[in-house]
Design a protein around this motif. Structure first.
Motif, PDB file in Angstrom:
ATOM      1  N   PRO A 127      -3.715  12.409   0.417  1.00  0.00           N
ATOM      2  CA  PRO A 127      -4.044  10.926   0.497  1.00  0.00           C
ATOM      3  C   PRO A 127      -4.625  10.539  -0.918  1.00  0.00           C
ATOM      4  CG  PRO A 127      -4.448  11.711   2.657  1.00  0.00           C
ATOM      5  CD  PRO A 127      -4.147  12.973   1.840  1.00  0.00           C
ATOM      6  N   GLY A 128      -4.443   9.508  -1.160  1.00  0.00           N
ATOM      7  CA  GLY A 128      -5.106   8.752  -2.320  1.00  0.00           C
ATOM      8  C   GLY A 128      -4.793   9.421  -3.927  1.00  0.00           C
ATOM      9  N   THR A 129      -3.762  10.276  -3.682  1.00  0.00           N
ATOM     10  CA  THR A 129      -3.254  10.921  -5.181  1.00  0.00           C
ATOM     11  C   THR A 129      -2.103  10.507  -5.707  1.00  0.00           C
ATOM     12  OG1 THR A 129      -1.909  12.789  -3.798  1.00  0.00           O
ATOM     13  CG2 THR A 129      -4.325  13.269  -4.270  1.00  0.00           C
ATOM     14  N   GLY A 130      -1.393   9.680  -4.853  1.00  0.00           N
ATOM     15  CA  GLY A 130       0.011   9.149  -5.515  1.00  0.00           C
ATOM     16  C   GLY A 130      -0.084   7.969  -6.462  1.00  0.00           C
ATOM     17  N   ARG A 131       0.801   7.924  -7.474  1.00  0.00           N
ATOM     18  CA  ARG A 131       0.627   6.842  -8.443  1.00  0.00           C
ATOM     19  C   ARG A 131       1.818   6.068  -8.344  1.00  0.00           C
ATOM     20  NH1 ARG A 131       0.992  10.153 -12.349  1.00  0.00           N
ATOM     21  NH2 ARG A 131       3.462   9.576 -12.895  1.00  0.00           N
ATOM     22  N   VAL A 132       1.955   4.851  -8.140  1.00  0.00           N
ATOM     23  CA  VAL A 132       2.927   3.952  -7.835  1.00  0.00           C
ATOM     24  C   VAL A 132       3.738   3.663  -8.938  1.00  0.00           C
ATOM     25  CG1 VAL A 132       3.586   1.421  -6.934  1.00  0.00           C
ATOM     26  CG2 VAL A 132       1.627   2.526  -6.013  1.00  0.00           C
ATOM     27  N   VAL A 133       4.908   3.869  -8.672  1.00  0.00           N
ATOM     28  CA  VAL A 133       5.923   3.519  -9.954  1.00  0.00           C
ATOM     29  C   VAL A 133       6.402   2.232  -9.692  1.00  0.00           C
ATOM     30  CG1 VAL A 133       8.199   4.373 -11.029  1.00  0.00           C
ATOM     31  CG2 VAL A 133       6.559   5.877  -9.906  1.00  0.00           C
ATOM     32  N   THR A 134       6.790   1.721  -8.437  1.00  0.00           N
ATOM     33  CA  THR A 134       7.513   0.447  -8.095  1.00  0.00           C
ATOM     34  C   THR A 134       7.312   0.220  -6.777  1.00  0.00           C
ATOM     35  OG1 THR A 134       9.373  -1.096  -8.809  1.00  0.00           O
ATOM     36  CG2 THR A 134       9.728   1.113  -8.167  1.00  0.00           C
TER      37      THR A 134
ATOM     38  N   ALA B  61      -3.319   5.820  -4.854  1.00  0.00           N
ATOM     39  CA  ALA B  61      -4.704   5.814  -5.548  1.00  0.00           C
ATOM     40  C   ALA B  61      -5.171   4.471  -5.645  1.00  0.00           C
ATOM     41  CB  ALA B  61      -4.639   6.620  -6.806  1.00  0.00           C
ATOM     42  N   GLN B  62      -3.950   3.390  -6.023  1.00  0.00           N
ATOM     43  CA  GLN B  62      -4.101   2.179  -6.107  1.00  0.00           C
ATOM     44  C   GLN B  62      -2.958   1.477  -5.447  1.00  0.00           C
ATOM     45  OE1 GLN B  62      -5.235   0.815  -9.875  1.00  0.00           O
ATOM     46  NE2 GLN B  62      -5.054  -1.502  -9.472  1.00  0.00           N
ATOM     47  N   ALA B  63      -2.896   0.648  -4.750  1.00  0.00           N
ATOM     48  CA  ALA B  63      -1.881  -0.032  -3.922  1.00  0.00           C
ATOM     49  C   ALA B  63      -1.249  -1.147  -5.062  1.00  0.00           C
ATOM     50  CB  ALA B  63      -2.261  -1.029  -2.940  1.00  0.00           C
ATOM     51  N   PRO B  64       0.019  -1.295  -5.115  1.00  0.00           N
ATOM     52  CA  PRO B  64       0.519  -2.323  -5.944  1.00  0.00           C
ATOM     53  C   PRO B  64       0.162  -3.626  -5.598  1.00  0.00           C
ATOM     54  CG  PRO B  64       2.150  -1.406  -4.331  1.00  0.00           C
ATOM     55  CD  PRO B  64       1.058  -0.671  -4.070  1.00  0.00           C
ATOM     56  N   ALA B  65       0.008  -4.532  -6.403  1.00  0.00           N
ATOM     57  CA  ALA B  65      -0.243  -5.943  -6.272  1.00  0.00           C
ATOM     58  C   ALA B  65       0.898  -6.886  -5.860  1.00  0.00           C
ATOM     59  CB  ALA B  65      -0.933  -6.760  -7.635  1.00  0.00           C
ATOM     60  N   HIS B  66       1.346  -6.636  -4.703  1.00  0.00           N
ATOM     61  CA  HIS B  66       2.513  -7.318  -3.961  1.00  0.00           C
ATOM     62  C   HIS B  66       2.112  -7.827  -2.612  1.00  0.00           C
ATOM     63  CE1 HIS B  66       6.323  -7.715  -2.090  1.00  0.00           C
ATOM     64  NE2 HIS B  66       6.812  -7.427  -3.494  1.00  0.00           N
ATOM     65  N   PRO B  67       2.504  -8.847  -2.386  1.00  0.00           N
ATOM     66  CA  PRO B  67       1.817  -9.575  -1.002  1.00  0.00           C
ATOM     67  C   PRO B  67       2.527  -8.970   0.215  1.00  0.00           C
ATOM     68  CG  PRO B  67       3.092 -11.053  -2.350  1.00  0.00           C
ATOM     69  CD  PRO B  67       3.115 -10.106  -3.216  1.00  0.00           C
ATOM     70  N   ARG B  68       3.569  -8.410   0.284  1.00  0.00           N
ATOM     71  CA  ARG B  68       4.131  -7.686   1.300  1.00  0.00           C
ATOM     72  C   ARG B  68       3.869  -6.064   1.307  1.00  0.00           C
ATOM     73  NH1 ARG B  68       7.865 -10.664   3.776  1.00  0.00           N
ATOM     74  NH2 ARG B  68       7.080  -9.233   5.490  1.00  0.00           N
ATOM     75  N   PHE B  69       2.816  -5.527   0.416  1.00  0.00           N
ATOM     76  CA  PHE B  69       2.877  -4.113   0.459  1.00  0.00           C
ATOM     77  C   PHE B  69       2.456  -3.603   1.959  1.00  0.00           C
ATOM     78  CE2 PHE B  69       0.307  -0.508  -0.282  1.00  0.00           C
ATOM     79  CZ  PHE B  69       1.305   0.675  -0.522  1.00  0.00           C
TER      80      PHE B  69
END
Length: 164
Positions: free
Chosen positions: A146-153, A115-123
């Motif tokens: 698509p768009g339903t996952g919650r980033v853990v790490t 749903a929201q990409a992690p704020a990581h320069p290499r993602f």
């Protein structure tokens, strides 16, 4: 809840004249796989199922992780596009699944699932060994959209060896 651990294979060896499917890991890749396995254990991120490409570099990455878990090697995951990878995931039976594959399909699927990409320069480029952990509020992999996952790490091997 379902948890997905998406991992791109570790760094492979381009110095040998082998078919792409049979390309092994290089020394850096073997070290990265061990670091990623240690990191998974330290974080309590132990899969109960592995879905992996049948390529040599994904098999060796899995071996390097040092996890005792049932693995299914899927020829369809070799250089697969995001749709094929998601279709394969929909047939998973575990609650915590490690999906081991290749770019560009893994990077494209990772970006599409969250749903929201992690704020990581290499993602977005999802380098070798990149590992994304994503949770889905569902009881069935078949309902993952698509768009339903919650980033853990999200982590890359260079962060684990201090050379970032």
């Amino acid at each position: 809840m379902k948890r997905l651990i998406m991992m791109r294979h570790a760094k492979s060896d381009w110095s040998l004249s082998q078919e792409d499917h049979d390309r092994p890991l290089n020394t850096r890749g073997k070290n990265s796989a061990q670091m990623l396995g240690n990191w998974l254990r330290t974080q309590g991120l132990i899969p109960d199922q592995v879905l992996s490409s049948s390529a040599m570099r994904t098999r060796q990455t899995l071996d390097g992780l040092g996890l005792s878990v049932q693995a299914r090697f899927e020829p369809a995951l070799y250089l697969a596009d995001p749709g094929v990878i998601l279709d394969t995931l929909c047939g998973a039976t575990g609650n915590v699944v490690l999906l081991l594959g290749h770019n560009p399909g893994m990077a494209m699927l990772a970006e599409g699932l969250v749903a929201q990409a992690p704020a990581h320069p290499r993602f977005q480029d999802f380098p070798t060994g990149a590992t994304l952990v994503v949770d889905f509020d569902t009881d069935s992999w078949e309902t993952v959209k698509p768009g339903t996952g919650r980033v853990v790490t999200f982590v890359i091997p260079k962060e684990l060896d201090g050379s970032s």
